[in-house]
Design a protein around this motif. Structure first.
Motif, PDB file in Angstrom:
ATOM      1  N   LEU A   1       0.836  -1.193   0.000  1.00 41.29           N
ATOM      2  CA  LEU A   1       0.000   0.000   0.000  1.00 41.29           C
ATOM      3  C   LEU A   1       0.871   1.243   0.000  1.00 41.29           C
ATOM      4  N   SER A   2       0.611   2.145  -0.914  1.00 43.39           N
ATOM      5  CA  SER A   2       1.331   3.414  -0.970  1.00 43.39           C
ATOM      6  C   SER A   2       0.632   4.458  -0.111  1.00 43.39           C
ATOM      7  N   PRO A   3       1.386   5.329   0.549  1.00 42.10           N
ATOM      8  CA  PRO A   3       0.744   6.417   1.303  1.00 42.10           C
ATOM      9  C   PRO A   3      -0.020   7.380   0.401  1.00 42.10           C
ATOM     10  N   ASP A   4       0.260   7.344  -0.902  1.00 40.93           N
ATOM     11  CA  ASP A   4      -0.448   8.208  -1.848  1.00 40.93           C
ATOM     12  C   ASP A   4      -1.775   7.617  -2.304  1.00 40.93           C
ATOM     13  N   ASP A   5      -2.028   6.368  -1.931  1.00 41.97           N
ATOM     14  CA  ASP A   5      -3.257   5.682  -2.341  1.00 41.97           C
ATOM     15  C   ASP A   5      -4.347   5.983  -1.307  1.00 41.97           C
ATOM     16  N   ALA A   6      -5.063   7.071  -1.517  1.00 39.92           N
ATOM     17  CA  ALA A   6      -6.082   7.488  -0.542  1.00 39.92           C
ATOM     18  C   ALA A   6      -7.184   6.450  -0.410  1.00 39.92           C
ATOM     19  N   ALA A   7      -7.609   5.872  -1.532  1.00 38.74           N
ATOM     20  CA  ALA A   7      -8.675   4.875  -1.477  1.00 38.74           C
ATOM     21  C   ALA A   7      -8.204   3.627  -0.736  1.00 38.74           C
ATOM     22  N   GLY A   8      -6.957   3.223  -0.984  1.00 35.96           N
ATOM     23  CA  GLY A   8      -6.411   2.055  -0.304  1.00 35.96           C
ATOM     24  C   GLY A   8      -6.286   2.278   1.190  1.00 35.96           C
ATOM     25  N   CYS A   9      -5.857   3.466   1.594  1.00 37.56           N
ATOM     26  CA  CYS A   9      -5.748   3.775   3.027  1.00 37.56           C
ATOM     27  C   CYS A   9      -7.128   3.764   3.685  1.00 37.56           C
ATOM     28  N   ALA A  10      -8.134   4.272   2.971  1.00 35.62           N
ATOM     29  CA  ALA A  10      -9.491   4.248   3.515  1.00 35.62           C
ATOM     30  C   ALA A  10      -9.989   2.815   3.663  1.00 35.62           C
ATOM     31  N   GLU A  11      -9.669   1.959   2.689  1.00 34.18           N
ATOM     32  CA  GLU A  11     -10.047   0.549   2.784  1.00 34.18           C
ATOM     33  C   GLU A  11      -9.359  -0.129   3.973  1.00 34.18           C
ATOM     34  N   ALA A  12      -8.062   0.184   4.149  1.00 33.64           N
ATOM     35  CA  ALA A  12      -7.312  -0.412   5.261  1.00 33.64           C
ATOM     36  C   ALA A  12      -7.934  -0.032   6.596  1.00 33.64           C
ATOM     37  N   VAL A  13      -8.289   1.236   6.755  1.00 30.56           N
ATOM     38  CA  VAL A  13      -8.899   1.682   8.005  1.00 30.56           C
ATOM     39  C   VAL A  13     -10.269   1.029   8.194  1.00 30.56           C
ATOM     40  N   ALA A  14     -11.027   0.875   7.114  1.00 31.34           N
ATOM     41  CA  ALA A  14     -12.335   0.218   7.220  1.00 31.34           C
ATOM     42  C   ALA A  14     -12.174  -1.227   7.692  1.00 31.34           C
ATOM     43  N   LEU A  15     -11.149  -1.922   7.191  1.00 33.39           N
ATOM     44  CA  LEU A  15     -10.904  -3.290   7.649  1.00 33.39           C
ATOM     45  C   LEU A  15     -10.506  -3.302   9.123  1.00 33.39           C
ATOM     46  N   LEU A  16      -9.670  -2.343   9.543  1.00 37.65           N
ATOM     47  CA  LEU A  16      -9.277  -2.267  10.945  1.00 37.65           C
ATOM     48  C   LEU A  16     -10.480  -1.994  11.847  1.00 37.65           C
ATOM     49  N   ILE A  17     -11.385  -1.163  11.399  1.00 35.83           N
ATOM     50  CA  ILE A  17     -12.603  -0.906  12.182  1.00 35.83           C
ATOM     51  C   ILE A  17     -13.385  -2.201  12.364  1.00 35.83           C
ATOM     52  N   ALA A  18     -13.462  -3.007  11.300  1.00 36.37           N
ATOM     53  CA  ALA A  18     -14.189  -4.272  11.380  1.00 36.37           C
ATOM     54  C   ALA A  18     -13.499  -5.258  12.320  1.00 36.37           C
ATOM     55  N   THR A  19     -12.174  -5.366  12.227  1.00 33.95           N
ATOM     56  CA  THR A  19     -11.470  -6.324  13.089  1.00 33.95           C
ATOM     57  C   THR A  19     -11.492  -5.878  14.543  1.00 33.95           C
ATOM     58  N   HIS A  20     -11.340  -4.592  14.786  1.00 29.15           N
ATOM     59  CA  HIS A  20     -11.299  -4.110  16.168  1.00 29.15           C
ATOM     60  C   HIS A  20     -12.672  -4.127  16.829  1.00 29.15           C
TER      61      HIS A  20
END
Length: 329
Positions: free
Chosen positions: A6-25
């Motif tokens: 994941l690149s820090p420039d990939d805004a959509a990817g970062c949003a997806e990553a955070v959404a997955l973390l919200i689900a796991t947490h």
């Protein structure tokens, strides 16, 4: 399964990553503090002190995100080490995704010439079993505590501060917002290195190595995260030696959230209640300058009885426990 960095420039990817973390947490640790997508991107770009880790996205054939692998490969010290965190979407667990991500991390570690691997999980039986199944041994326990600023008993804070002031009469307290003045930089290297005296328990780790360049890198990373740094420093009145410090950062994106970045007292200056002085002085200062602040998070090794005692006097409560594992490769 497709695994990509994941690149820090990939805004959509970062949003997806955070959404997955919200689900796991939501399942594993509902109270844990999570980054926003902007904060997640900043962490990938800047890390703690311009030594950022890497995140890898695991997708199924249909493109859906099912797992995350975060990999830290230190460069300042402990250059034999890789430290990982593995997250799998709750609806996709039990299918070998986590194991595949661990194997991917081990392959990456081999390519980088690293010989030791650490793994952090929440304190859950299934997480511990997963770590043991992959050859990791538990080495220490971390505890996340949170201070609810909205219910804080300020009379207790003031009392602890006043008592610490009397015990630390040989010291003055200095407040600094942002970067250290150049004339304090060298003195702060030794103070910051005092964190190496904190318990490591059974972890196989070298001491952290601090330099002026690394302290400046930490500051640059805080700016990159759009955080305000508050520092309280104890200085000996007679010798001018810097004796200890406490650092708290406040998010500008979410100004109700603050994190304790460090509190340390130099070995030669212990026994004067400087830890209590620094932490209470910080709270009284934040009360003046950050009216929106509602919570302050800190992490300690479970065995760090001295710092935990201070935190408990200040009303911190336990939010989460993490397990840290390690193995040789």
């Amino acid at each position: 399964m497709d695994i990509t960095r994941l690149s820090p420039d990939d805004a959509a990817g970062c949003a997806e990553a955070v959404a997955l973390l919200i689900a796991t947490h939501a399942v594993d640790c509902p109270g844990a503090l999570l980054s926003t997508p902007t904060g997640y991107s900043a962490d990938l770009r800047y890390g703690w002190d311009l030594d950022p880790g890497r995140t890898y996205l695991a997708r199924e054939a249909d493109g859906s995100l099912v797992g995350l692998l975060h990999v830290n490969t230190p460069t300042y010290d402990n250059t034999n080490l890789v430290w990982i965190e593995v997250e799998v979407h709750p609806e996709r667990r039990g299918r070998g995704i986590g194991s595949e991500l661990v194997r991917y991390a081990e392959q990456l570690a081999g390519e980088l010439g690293r010989t030791s691997m650490g793994l952090t999980t929440w304190d859950l039986p299934k997480a511990a079993a997963f770590a043991n199944r992959h050859g990791f041994e538990q080495k220490t326990v971390g505890v996340n505590r949170r201070q609810d600023i909205t219910t804080l008993d300020w009379s207790t804070v003031q009392k602890l501060y006043d008592e610490a002031v009397l015990a630390a009469a040989e010291y003055e307290v200095i407040r600094i917002v942002g970067d250290l003045p150049e004339e304090m930089l060298e003195g702060m290297i030794a103070v910051t290195a005092s964190i190496n005296d904190a318990p490591k328990d059974d972890l196989d780790l070298e001491d952290d190595v601090f330099t002026a360049e690394r302290l400046r890198a930490y500051e640059a990373a805080r700016h990159g995260h759009n955080q305000t740094m508050y520092r309280v420093i104890a200085r000996h009145r007679t010798t001018g030696e810097l004796a200890g410090h406490s650092v708290v950062t406040v998010e500008r994106e979410r100004p109700h959230i603050a994190e304790q970045n460090d509190t340390a007292v130099s070995r030669d200056h212990r026994g004067h209640r400087l830890g209590a002085l620094l932490k209470t002085a910080m709270l009284l200062w934040l009360r003046e300058t950050e009216p929106a602040l509602t919570q302050l998070d800190t992490w300690n090794a479970e065995s760090n009885n001295h710092m935990i005692s201070i935190n408990e006097q200040l009303g911190y409560s336990v939010v989460a426990r993490s397990l840290e594992f390690q193995k040789s490769l």
